[in-house]
Scaffold this motif. Structure first.
Motif, PDB file in Angstrom:
ATOM      1  N   TYR A 128       0.817  -1.218   0.000  1.00  0.00           N
ATOM      2  CA  TYR A 128       0.000   0.000   0.000  1.00  0.00           C
ATOM      3  C   TYR A 128       0.849   1.267   0.000  1.00  0.00           C
ATOM      4  O   TYR A 128       0.502   2.241  -0.642  1.00  0.00           O
ATOM      5  CB  TYR A 128      -0.940  -0.004   1.208  1.00  0.00           C
ATOM      6  CG  TYR A 128      -1.924  -1.129   1.126  1.00  0.00           C
ATOM      7  CD1 TYR A 128      -3.031  -1.053   0.272  1.00  0.00           C
ATOM      8  CD2 TYR A 128      -1.754  -2.298   1.863  1.00  0.00           C
ATOM      9  CE1 TYR A 128      -3.917  -2.097   0.165  1.00  0.00           C
ATOM     10  CE2 TYR A 128      -2.643  -3.349   1.763  1.00  0.00           C
ATOM     11  CZ  TYR A 128      -3.735  -3.241   0.906  1.00  0.00           C
ATOM     12  OH  TYR A 128      -4.618  -4.278   0.805  1.00  0.00           O
ATOM     13  N   VAL A 311      -7.956  -4.312   7.850  1.00  0.00           N
ATOM     14  CA  VAL A 311      -8.340  -3.007   7.309  1.00  0.00           C
ATOM     15  C   VAL A 311      -7.700  -1.896   8.149  1.00  0.00           C
ATOM     16  O   VAL A 311      -7.229  -0.896   7.617  1.00  0.00           O
ATOM     17  CB  VAL A 311      -9.876  -2.850   7.260  1.00  0.00           C
ATOM     18  CG1 VAL A 311     -10.240  -1.500   6.682  1.00  0.00           C
ATOM     19  CG2 VAL A 311     -10.489  -3.947   6.409  1.00  0.00           C
ATOM     20  N   ASP A 394     -10.276   3.279   2.394  1.00  0.00           N
ATOM     21  CA  ASP A 394     -11.533   3.035   1.680  1.00  0.00           C
ATOM     22  C   ASP A 394     -11.231   2.878   0.205  1.00  0.00           C
ATOM     23  O   ASP A 394     -11.256   3.847  -0.552  1.00  0.00           O
ATOM     24  CB  ASP A 394     -12.477   4.230   1.938  1.00  0.00           C
ATOM     25  CG  ASP A 394     -13.792   4.074   1.186  1.00  0.00           C
ATOM     26  OD1 ASP A 394     -14.093   2.953   0.764  1.00  0.00           O
ATOM     27  OD2 ASP A 394     -14.488   5.085   1.016  1.00  0.00           O
ATOM     28  N   PHE A 395     -10.886   1.666  -0.233  1.00  0.00           N
ATOM     29  CA  PHE A 395     -10.554   1.376  -1.632  1.00  0.00           C
ATOM     30  C   PHE A 395      -9.599   2.403  -2.220  1.00  0.00           C
ATOM     31  O   PHE A 395      -9.943   3.126  -3.152  1.00  0.00           O
ATOM     32  CB  PHE A 395     -11.824   1.293  -2.483  1.00  0.00           C
ATOM     33  CG  PHE A 395     -12.715   0.172  -2.072  1.00  0.00           C
ATOM     34  CD1 PHE A 395     -12.235  -1.129  -2.083  1.00  0.00           C
ATOM     35  CD2 PHE A 395     -14.004   0.406  -1.652  1.00  0.00           C
ATOM     36  CE1 PHE A 395     -13.041  -2.182  -1.689  1.00  0.00           C
ATOM     37  CE2 PHE A 395     -14.807  -0.641  -1.255  1.00  0.00           C
ATOM     38  CZ  PHE A 395     -14.335  -1.936  -1.276  1.00  0.00           C
ATOM     39  N   SER A 563      -9.400  -5.081  -1.596  1.00  0.00           N
ATOM     40  CA  SER A 563      -8.322  -4.102  -1.396  1.00  0.00           C
ATOM     41  C   SER A 563      -6.959  -4.768  -1.602  1.00  0.00           C
ATOM     42  O   SER A 563      -6.091  -4.237  -2.289  1.00  0.00           O
ATOM     43  CB  SER A 563      -8.354  -3.528   0.019  1.00  0.00           C
ATOM     44  OG  SER A 563      -9.637  -3.084   0.335  1.00  0.00           O
ATOM     45  N   GLN A 568      -9.752  -2.160  -8.202  1.00  0.00           N
ATOM     46  CA  GLN A 568     -10.295  -0.838  -7.864  1.00  0.00           C
ATOM     47  C   GLN A 568     -11.810  -0.899  -7.712  1.00  0.00           C
ATOM     48  O   GLN A 568     -12.380  -0.356  -6.792  1.00  0.00           O
ATOM     49  CB  GLN A 568      -9.925   0.198  -8.941  1.00  0.00           C
ATOM     50  CG  GLN A 568      -8.464   0.628  -8.875  1.00  0.00           C
ATOM     51  CD  GLN A 568      -8.048   1.119  -7.487  1.00  0.00           C
ATOM     52  OE1 GLN A 568      -8.731   1.921  -6.867  1.00  0.00           O
ATOM     53  NE2 GLN A 568      -6.917   0.614  -6.994  1.00  0.00           N
TER      54      GLN A 568
END
Length: 768
Positions: A128, A311, A394-395, A563, A568
């Motif tokens: 990420y 998350v 959040d995505f 995710s 997407q």
């Protein structure tokens, strides 16, 4: 933007294990109280000194009972040890097979995840935050494998301990029933509480210890740490699947066989000792309803915690390394243990049950009290453990969330659980019109009974689905996928009470069976029947909770998977996704077909064996000869071990095959499809079965004018009701409850293997 939490990191590290230990200690205290009911025939037991309201000393005088007391107690102890031995030997056989599978699957996880970077030991850029360096994929592979094994062992252990406690308590409940319905209720309920608290506390403690041990290696790489922890949920649920399916096939093969020959053909009462399948039937209650249910709820619990942690690790909690906020899911569970502890005391110590009609309200009060107290508890945790404002992943974007919004997310899950529980109760309890209508339809035979029962099941889906839909909408709008994960956790936060209520059912069912087999008086059987009818409803409520939470959990896992796999947006109109959707929606039907057919074929063998014994053993019907119980137990064991493999393989292999050959988009379709259709079938199946069972009990109990008009046991309407109950057995105890595991397991498995699918998946589409 770092705003501090009220609770310091050090306090968090102390509070979580302390709450877990308190839960374990409380369950041991309850176990000690149950063990004070003696299963031996000493008259002047040492406890006769404390003539308190506990009533451990007021032994009944033989005149009132009309049966020699000693003989009854010895007989109860004999039957109990037979049931306990049967259950233990079955679980050991099952765990041998499951153990082989566990090792094989662990190797699979290691190979798949290790191959993502070609087994290199070099650090790599994070998934990420690409500018930071994270631990190699090989580490994720090793630690995911370890946490998978940890989850699996904890799951197996929770099921096994639950079964041990239940078989320990069943005869004690029967003996307490001689003193009155209140005493028997407390014994059964306490034993349920032992299981509930052990499970909730164990799950929390093992997860907490695992996180802290993994931290020694991962250090600041929280993203990698919590990705590896997801294996814990996978382990918990994969064991639950085999426990649920295997146990469900076992219990229902015996139940259907015993009912069809005993009650319909031979007109002997339920649990009559002359029936060869009767021990297998009682063993089944412990293996399926207790061991299976325990593993199942443990799985949900582990997964919702894992989904929330994954998350959170890529949100501001994880990026800024705020330990207390990161551990919010664990703190909610810790609070849940304390709340359930207080709630349990309401049933056992603050109020005493004196009459039969107070049983169901007492169990319902448990749900209400725990929910109300937990709402306050969540408010406290949200206030002390969360910064006033933070961001949630959040995505691809970061969404700003306030702490009161997160409180609402957990709260909405908690109350949705209560609503689902009460709707389930309305549709399956014989105190309300739906079940009474089903019972009434038995006047015209079994066919109308089946039609009414099916309609009731389909109708009972409506309100729970709206409840789930609203909680998804609310929690997603507030806190994206994290909101859904904590909503699931909210529904499961009162797991200790939920399980206590749930385990109470099979324990009182067994108590009734033991009373019948030990030849106790009609009055005692009436008391245990009343306990059992309430237990049926609470079992249905427990299944409702399990299904509702499974829907939320798997949606949260689905979000985490999407995710992690770097999708997407999931577009339904692309053919790749749509074929996944339609195939995914078919899977629950395929799975149900397998489990139902397994029950059917095992029951067929059982019926033939029971008929054979009635026809060949002379003096069996007269009660002079003993039936051969062992053969029936063996039939059930063999059938369930053999038949649990195909459905288990279907669930475990689907995500692997789809992800590897068709890629992550198709897999996301499959997950969504199976979630959407699985929830509907699961709710309708377990409610239909529960309603048929209680319609039969309603006719048997004859508590109202209407019920008496439908006849005593053995009348035509009663026979029709027994047929309905027999059809409902595999629905409510095998396919229904196993479906919620199918939904969760496919999602959590996809999440664990997501790194592999993202890099190497979709082979077929790469070729073309």
């Amino acid at each position: 933007m770092t705003s501090h939490t009220v609770l310091s990191d050090l306090a968090t590290e102390i509070v979580i294990p302390v709450c877990a230990v308190v839960g374990i200690v409380f369950s041991l205290v309850q176990w000690f109280l149950v063990s004070r009911v003696k299963l031996s025939s000493e008259r002047n037991s040492p406890s006769s000194t404390n003539n308190g309201k506990n009533g451990y000393s007021d032994y009944l005088i033989e005149e009132e009972e009309g049966i020699n007391d000693q003989l009854v107690v010895i007989k109860c102890a004999e039957i109990q040890s037979a049931i306990s031995e049967g259950a233990t030997s079955f679980l050991f056989t099952e765990y041998q097979y499951v153990g082989i599978f566990m090792v094989a699957f662990a190797i699979l996880i290691f190979l798949f995840l290790g191959s993502v970077e070609g087994f290199s030991t070099k650090s790599r850029p994070c998934a990420y935050e690409t500018e930071k360096m994270c631990k190699p994929a090989l580490a994720t592979a090793i630690f995911s494998t370890v946490s998978f094994l940890l989850g699996a062992v904890t799951s197996v252990l929770s099921g096994f301990l639950g079964m041990k406690i239940a078989t320990y308590a069943n005869a004690r409940t029967t003996l307490e029933a001689r003193k009155g319905v209140g005493k028997a209720f407390i014994t059964a309920f306490r034993s349920g509480a032992v299981m509930g608290f052990l499970l909730a506390a164990n799950g929390l403690l093992v997860l907490y210890i695992a996180i802290n041990l993994f931290k020694l290696y991962y250090g600041d790489d929280w993203e990698g740490l919590f990705e590896a922890i997801t294996g814990y949920g996978l382990g918990g649920s994969s064991m639950a699947l085999f426990g649920r399916v295997g146990g469900g096939i076992y219990t229902k093969a015996a139940d259907v066989g015993a009912d069809l020959v005993g009650k319909v053909e031979r007109n002997i009462p339920e649990d009559d000792p002359r029936n060869p399948a009767v021990i297998a039937d009682n063993v089944g209650d412990n293996v399926g309803d207790i061991a299976g249910m325990g593993s199942d709820l443990f799985g949900s619990y582990a997964e919702s915690s894992c989904a929330a942690l994954v998350v959170a690790s890529i949100s501001s909690f994880g990026i800024n390394h705020e330990l207390t906020a990161m551990c919010y899911p664990l703190l909610v569970s810790s609070m849940g243990i304390l709340v359930c502890l207080i709630t349990t005391l309401f049933a056992t110590d603050f109020f005493e049950i004196k009459a039969v009609k107070e049983i169901e309200p007492a169990l319902k009060k448990q749900l209400i009290i725990s929910t109300v107290l937990m709402t306050v508890g969540i408010a406290i945790v949200s206030w002390i453990a969360l910064p006033s404002s933070f961001t949630i992943f959040d995505f691809g974007a970061q969404k700003v969330v306030k702490n009161w919004q997160l409180f609402l997310c957990v709260g909405v899950g908690l109350w949705a659980g209560l609503i689902i529980g009460f709707v389930t109760e309305y549709y399956t309890s014989n105190a309300y019109s739906p079940v009474q209508d089903v019972a009434d339809s038995c006047r015209t035979g079994a066919a109308t009974n089946v039609i009414f029962g099916l309609a009731l099941g389909y109708k009972s889906v409506i309100i729970p689905i709206f409840a789930i839909a609203i909680s998804i909408f609310v929690s997603f709008s507030f806190a994206a996928m994290y909101g859904i994960a904590v909503a699931a956790l909210g529904m499961l936060s009162t797991i200790a009470t939920g399980l206590a209520i749930d385990a109470y059912g099979p324990i009182s069912d067994n108590a009734g069976g033991i009373a019948e087999m030990a030849g106790m008086s009609h009055r005692i059987r009436e008391r245990t029947d009343a306990l059992d009818a309430a237990g049926n409803t609470t079992a249905a409520i427990g299944k409702g909770f399990a299904i509702g939470s499974a829907a939320l959990v798997s949606l949260a896992l689905f979000g985490a998977f999407v995710s992690r796999a770097g999708i997407q947006v999931v577009d339904v109109l692309t053919p790749k996704v749509f074929i996944g959707l339609i195939v995914g929606a078919m899977l629950p039907y395929w799975f149900s077909a397998m489990t139902m057919k397994s029950v059917g074929s095992a029951a067929l063998k059982m019926v033939e064996e029971v008929r054979r014994q009635f026809n060949t053993i002379s003096g069996l019907m007269e009660g002079t000869a003993k039936p051969d119980y062992a053969t029936c137990v063996k039939i059930s064991t063999d059938a369930s071990i053999r038949e649990m493999i195909p459905p288990g393989a279907l669930v475990m292999l689907t995500p692997l095959i789809v992800g590897t050959f068709f890629g992550v988009e198709t897999l996301s379709g499959v997950l969504a499809g199976s979630l959407v259709s699985g929830v509907q079938i699961a709710i309708s199946a377990s409610n239909t079965g529960g309603a048929w069972d209680n319609a039969k009990k309603y006719i048997e109990a004859g508590a109202s004018e209407h019920a008496r008009a439908l006849g005593p046991k053995g009348s035509e309407p009663h026979k029709a009701a027994v047929i309905g109950d027999t059809i409902g057995d595999p629905l409510k105890d095998t396919s229904g409850p196993s479906l919620n595991i199918l939904i969760k397991l496919m999602a959590v498995e996809s999440l664990v293997f997501a790194p592999f699918f993202a890099t190497h998946g979709g082979l077929l589409f790469k070729i073309f």
